[in-house]
Write an enzyme that holds these catalytic residues in place. Sequence first.
Site, PDB file in Angstrom:
ATOM      1  N   ARG A   6       0.834  -1.202   0.000  1.00 23.49           N
ATOM      2  CA  ARG A   6       0.000   0.000   0.000  1.00 23.49           C
ATOM      3  C   ARG A   6       0.866   1.247   0.000  1.00 23.49           C
ATOM      4  O   ARG A   6       1.993   1.252   0.519  1.00 23.49           O
ATOM      5  CB  ARG A   6      -0.894   0.039   1.234  1.00 23.49           C
ATOM      6  CG  ARG A   6      -1.897  -1.071   1.278  1.00 23.49           C
ATOM      7  CD  ARG A   6      -2.654  -1.049   2.568  1.00 23.49           C
ATOM      8  NE  ARG A   6      -1.709  -1.268   3.663  1.00 23.49           N
ATOM      9  CZ  ARG A   6      -2.016  -1.224   4.939  1.00 23.49           C
ATOM     10  NH1 ARG A   6      -3.229  -0.941   5.312  1.00 23.49           N
ATOM     11  NH2 ARG A   6      -1.123  -1.463   5.861  1.00 23.49           N
ATOM     12  N   ARG A  62       3.665   5.319 -17.009  1.00 23.30           N
ATOM     13  CA  ARG A  62       4.256   5.313 -18.352  1.00 23.30           C
ATOM     14  C   ARG A  62       5.626   5.986 -18.355  1.00 23.30           C
ATOM     15  O   ARG A  62       6.399   5.827 -19.283  1.00 23.30           O
ATOM     16  CB  ARG A  62       3.335   6.016 -19.343  1.00 23.30           C
ATOM     17  CG  ARG A  62       2.032   5.285 -19.536  1.00 23.30           C
ATOM     18  CD  ARG A  62       1.189   5.942 -20.615  1.00 23.30           C
ATOM     19  NE  ARG A  62      -0.214   5.581 -20.377  1.00 23.30           N
ATOM     20  CZ  ARG A  62      -1.183   6.453 -20.181  1.00 23.30           C
ATOM     21  NH1 ARG A  62      -0.940   7.740 -20.203  1.00 23.30           N
ATOM     22  NH2 ARG A  62      -2.404   6.049 -19.976  1.00 23.30           N
ATOM     23  N   CYS A  74      -7.500   3.023 -12.509  1.00 26.08           N
ATOM     24  CA  CYS A  74      -7.781   4.162 -11.629  1.00 26.08           C
ATOM     25  C   CYS A  74      -9.250   4.111 -11.202  1.00 26.08           C
ATOM     26  O   CYS A  74     -10.112   3.673 -11.959  1.00 26.08           O
ATOM     27  CB  CYS A  74      -7.526   5.481 -12.335  1.00 26.08           C
ATOM     28  SG  CYS A  74      -5.797   5.862 -12.593  1.00 26.08           S
ATOM     29  N   GLU A  77     -12.081   7.371  -4.762  1.00 23.76           N
ATOM     30  CA  GLU A  77     -12.338   6.999  -3.365  1.00 23.76           C
ATOM     31  C   GLU A  77     -13.779   7.333  -2.977  1.00 23.76           C
ATOM     32  O   GLU A  77     -14.403   8.228  -3.551  1.00 23.76           O
ATOM     33  CB  GLU A  77     -11.409   7.782  -2.424  1.00 23.76           C
ATOM     34  CG  GLU A  77     -10.000   7.283  -2.400  1.00 23.76           C
ATOM     35  CD  GLU A  77      -9.825   5.973  -1.652  1.00 23.76           C
ATOM     36  OE1 GLU A  77     -10.569   5.686  -0.692  1.00 23.76           O
ATOM     37  OE2 GLU A  77      -8.924   5.223  -2.052  1.00 23.76           O
ATOM     38  N   ARG A  89      -4.041   7.169  -3.612  1.00 24.61           N
ATOM     39  CA  ARG A  89      -3.713   5.919  -2.941  1.00 24.61           C
ATOM     40  C   ARG A  89      -3.350   4.871  -3.994  1.00 24.61           C
ATOM     41  O   ARG A  89      -3.948   4.839  -5.075  1.00 24.61           O
ATOM     42  CB  ARG A  89      -4.898   5.425  -2.109  1.00 24.61           C
ATOM     43  CG  ARG A  89      -5.170   6.271  -0.886  1.00 24.61           C
ATOM     44  CD  ARG A  89      -6.426   5.750  -0.162  1.00 24.61           C
ATOM     45  NE  ARG A  89      -6.656   6.407   1.108  1.00 24.61           N
ATOM     46  CZ  ARG A  89      -7.347   7.534   1.267  1.00 24.61           C
ATOM     47  NH1 ARG A  89      -7.866   8.153   0.216  1.00 24.61           N
ATOM     48  NH2 ARG A  89      -7.518   8.051   2.461  1.00 24.61           N
ATOM     49  N   TYR A 107       3.833   5.976   2.887  1.00 27.05           N
ATOM     50  CA  TYR A 107       2.921   7.111   3.030  1.00 27.05           C
ATOM     51  C   TYR A 107       3.743   8.388   2.980  1.00 27.05           C
ATOM     52  O   TYR A 107       4.621   8.598   3.811  1.00 27.05           O
ATOM     53  CB  TYR A 107       2.136   6.998   4.344  1.00 27.05           C
ATOM     54  CG  TYR A 107       1.192   5.825   4.303  1.00 27.05           C
ATOM     55  CD1 TYR A 107      -0.113   5.988   3.880  1.00 27.05           C
ATOM     56  CD2 TYR A 107       1.631   4.547   4.636  1.00 27.05           C
ATOM     57  CE1 TYR A 107      -0.971   4.905   3.802  1.00 27.05           C
ATOM     58  CE2 TYR A 107       0.772   3.458   4.551  1.00 27.05           C
ATOM     59  CZ  TYR A 107      -0.521   3.647   4.132  1.00 27.05           C
ATOM     60  OH  TYR A 107      -1.372   2.573   4.041  1.00 27.05           O
ATOM     61  N   ARG A 115      -1.700   6.609   8.181  1.00 27.71           N
ATOM     62  CA  ARG A 115      -1.089   5.496   8.900  1.00 27.71           C
ATOM     63  C   ARG A 115       0.275   5.928   9.435  1.00 27.71           C
ATOM     64  O   ARG A 115       1.314   5.521   8.929  1.00 27.71           O
ATOM     65  CB  ARG A 115      -0.903   4.294   7.961  1.00 27.71           C
ATOM     66  CG  ARG A 115      -2.155   3.577   7.537  1.00 27.71           C
ATOM     67  CD  ARG A 115      -2.925   2.920   8.686  1.00 27.71           C
ATOM     68  NE  ARG A 115      -2.151   1.997   9.487  1.00 27.71           N
ATOM     69  CZ  ARG A 115      -2.136   0.686   9.322  1.00 27.71           C
ATOM     70  NH1 ARG A 115      -2.851   0.125   8.374  1.00 27.71           N
ATOM     71  NH2 ARG A 115      -1.413  -0.072  10.126  1.00 27.71           N
TER      72      ARG A 115
END
Length: 127
Positions: A6, A62, A74, A77, A89, A107, A115
């Site tokens: 992530r 790319r 894509c 959210e 994200r 992150y 987080r």
Amino acid sequence: MVRGVRGATTVNHNNENEIISAAKELVETMEKENGYLPADISHIIITTTQDLNAAFPAAALRKIKGYDLVPVMCAQEIPVPGSLEKCIRVMITLNTDKTQQEINHVYLGNAIHLRPDLALTNRVNSR
């Protein structure tokens, strides 16, 4: 073993160059922190908050050597009130011998607040 890596980052403005640059930096950092190759990747899902629509962050891939054959999608959210704004994200699904504890989730920017326990600065300082 298949694992997920992530990552998240933020931008200051809904601007094509900022979105592409931030997404590129995030994916490159995720690769560096976890030591995989693009050929190890099954697929990548990238999401943005609703306030980012100036560019597809997947276009950043790319610009990274070896990512031309990696399937990328894509999405947007869920617009939860009070959630972090201008956020990108990334979820990378890949083949690796690493355990879940060995995976370094990344992150950057204001996304470290999502987080803080997994933020790079905290992991580096706790090693």
